[in-house]
Design an enzyme around this catalytic site. Structure first.
Site, PDB file in Angstrom:
ATOM      1  N   SER A 247     -18.872 -19.851  14.511  1.00  0.00           N
ATOM      2  CA  SER A 247     -20.026 -18.957  14.367  1.00  0.00           C
ATOM      3  C   SER A 247     -20.575 -18.892  12.942  1.00  0.00           C
ATOM      4  CB  SER A 247     -19.693 -17.553  14.894  1.00  0.00           C
ATOM      5  OG  SER A 247     -19.440 -17.604  16.286  1.00  0.00           O
TER       6      SER A 247
ATOM      7  N   HIS B 214     -10.352 -31.173  18.147  1.00  0.00           N
ATOM      8  CA  HIS B 214     -11.178 -29.972  18.312  1.00  0.00           C
ATOM      9  C   HIS B 214     -10.592 -29.119  19.444  1.00  0.00           C
ATOM     10  CE1 HIS B 214     -14.538 -27.335  19.151  1.00  0.00           C
ATOM     11  NE2 HIS B 214     -14.986 -27.641  17.946  1.00  0.00           N
TER      12      HIS B 214
ATOM     13  N   LYS C 143     -21.488 -31.430  19.539  1.00  0.00           N
ATOM     14  CA  LYS C 143     -20.796 -31.316  20.830  1.00  0.00           C
ATOM     15  C   LYS C 143     -21.570 -32.115  21.902  1.00  0.00           C
ATOM     16  CE  LYS C 143     -18.890 -26.991  19.184  1.00  0.00           C
ATOM     17  NZ  LYS C 143     -18.319 -25.705  19.467  1.00  0.00           N
TER      18      LYS C 143
ATOM     19  N   ASN D  32     -21.376 -30.287  14.138  1.00  0.00           N
ATOM     20  CA  ASN D  32     -20.790 -30.850  15.352  1.00  0.00           C
ATOM     21  C   ASN D  32     -21.738 -30.524  16.505  1.00  0.00           C
ATOM     22  OD1 ASN D  32     -19.298 -31.529  17.591  1.00  0.00           O
ATOM     23  ND2 ASN D  32     -17.710 -29.965  17.294  1.00  0.00           N
TER      24      ASN D  32
ATOM     25  N   GLU E  77     -11.899 -27.606  21.776  1.00  0.00           N
ATOM     26  CA  GLU E  77     -12.462 -27.870  23.110  1.00  0.00           C
ATOM     27  C   GLU E  77     -11.791 -29.084  23.745  1.00  0.00           C
ATOM     28  OE1 GLU E  77     -16.521 -27.835  21.792  1.00  0.00           O
ATOM     29  OE2 GLU E  77     -16.359 -25.675  21.453  1.00  0.00           O
TER      30      GLU E  77
ATOM     31  N   GLY F 245     -18.608 -20.215  19.009  1.00  0.00           N
ATOM     32  CA  GLY F 245     -19.695 -19.958  19.955  1.00  0.00           C
ATOM     33  C   GLY F 245     -19.793 -18.526  20.429  1.00  0.00           C
TER      34      GLY F 245
ATOM     35  N   GLU G 222     -10.618 -23.591  12.655  1.00  0.00           N
ATOM     36  CA  GLU G 222     -11.583 -23.009  13.584  1.00  0.00           C
ATOM     37  C   GLU G 222     -10.862 -22.063  14.542  1.00  0.00           C
ATOM     38  OE1 GLU G 222     -15.350 -25.583  13.977  1.00  0.00           O
ATOM     39  OE2 GLU G 222     -13.912 -26.327  15.438  1.00  0.00           O
TER      40      GLU G 222
END
Ligand code: 13P
Length: 251
Positions: A211, A96, A12, A10, A98, A172, A166
């Site tokens: 990660s 997702h 992003k 991904n 985010e 991250g 996730e």
């Protein structure tokens, strides 16, 4: 039998045309058997989808990072699943964390997006995961239960959906759950899928994301019910992403 592993990148909101060189390197690795026994997916920004599709060919699929729940219409700036399909996408990520956080996306909206993806003939990669506060409050399974119940359409199978676990606190950050935690949580997700979809749940791939790096990929990918990985930062560099693909078992 475990489903065929899927290693997904991904990107992003990263990537410009000059970064197509990374995809060329993945395509070259593919010619040496990288995709034998495993599926590979790259979700670049929508601006790069068409060019990415042209480069990756049959080595790796391409996918979108989001889609609108409608098939077309007056929704300035949004992208329909039908449009992703039109430029060669085979998958689309929905829900997702985010997007759930930045755009306030609800489980109901994520489900509508997954349904739009399926109508367009795309495989929806539906993301779920708890925040750090939810984990600290011992609410992980409650959160996953709610997200699974609310975000997944009815009557799906492994040709239509992939579930990506996730944990938000692992994205991250370099922090990861223990292998035991991943084993327990993926087993929990599998049980919930079997309760709801019966035998069809066996073919639904459950990815781990958060990660994932070349150094830890083999450990995560060897865990029962971990059918692949959803990789953020490490997917931007072909050498890291190829190493993660090579760490995955093959079907
Ligand atoms: P990182 O691999 O950068 O932690 O991102 C994970 C992710 O959000 C993939 O969708």
């Amino acid at each position: 039998m475990a489903p065929r592993p899927l290693i997904a990148g991904n990107w992003k909101m990263n990537g410009q045309l000059r970064d197509l060189a990374e995809l060329q390197a993945i395509a070259d690795a593919g010619r040496n058997g990288l995709n034998e026994g495993r599926d590979i997916l790259i979700c670049p920004p929508a601006t790069m989808l068409s060019a990415s599709f042209g480069i990756l060919g049959d080595v790796a699929a391409v996918g979108g990072q989001d889609c609108h729940p409608a098939d077309s219409g007056a929704h300035t700036g949004d992208i329909a699943a039908t449009m992703l399909k039109d430029v060669g996408a085979r998958y689309v990520i929905v829900g997702h964390s985010e997007r759930r956080a930045d755009h306030g996306e609800s489980d109901e909206l994520v489900r509508a997006k997954a349904e739009a993806a399926m109508r367009a003939g795309l495989i929806a990669v539906i993301c779920i995961g708890e925040t750090e506060a939810e984990r600290d409050a011992d609410a992980t399974t409650d959160v996953l239960d709610r997200q699974l119940a609310g975000s997944l359409p009815d009557d799906v199978d492994g040709d239509q959906v992939v579930v990506a676990y996730e944990p938000v606190w692992a994205i991250g950050t370099g922090k990861t759950p223990t292998a035991d935690d991943v084993r327990d949580i993926h087993a929990f997700i599998r049980r919930r899928l079997v309760d709801r979809f019966g035998d069809a749940a066996d073919g639904v791939r459950i990815l781990y994301g958060g990660s994932v790096k070349p150094a830890n990929a083999a450990e995560f990918l060897a865990i029962d019910n971990v059918d692949g990985a959803l990789v953020g930062g490490a997917s931007l560099k072909a050498s890291d992403f190829v190493a993660i693909c090579q760490a995955s078992p093959t079907a």
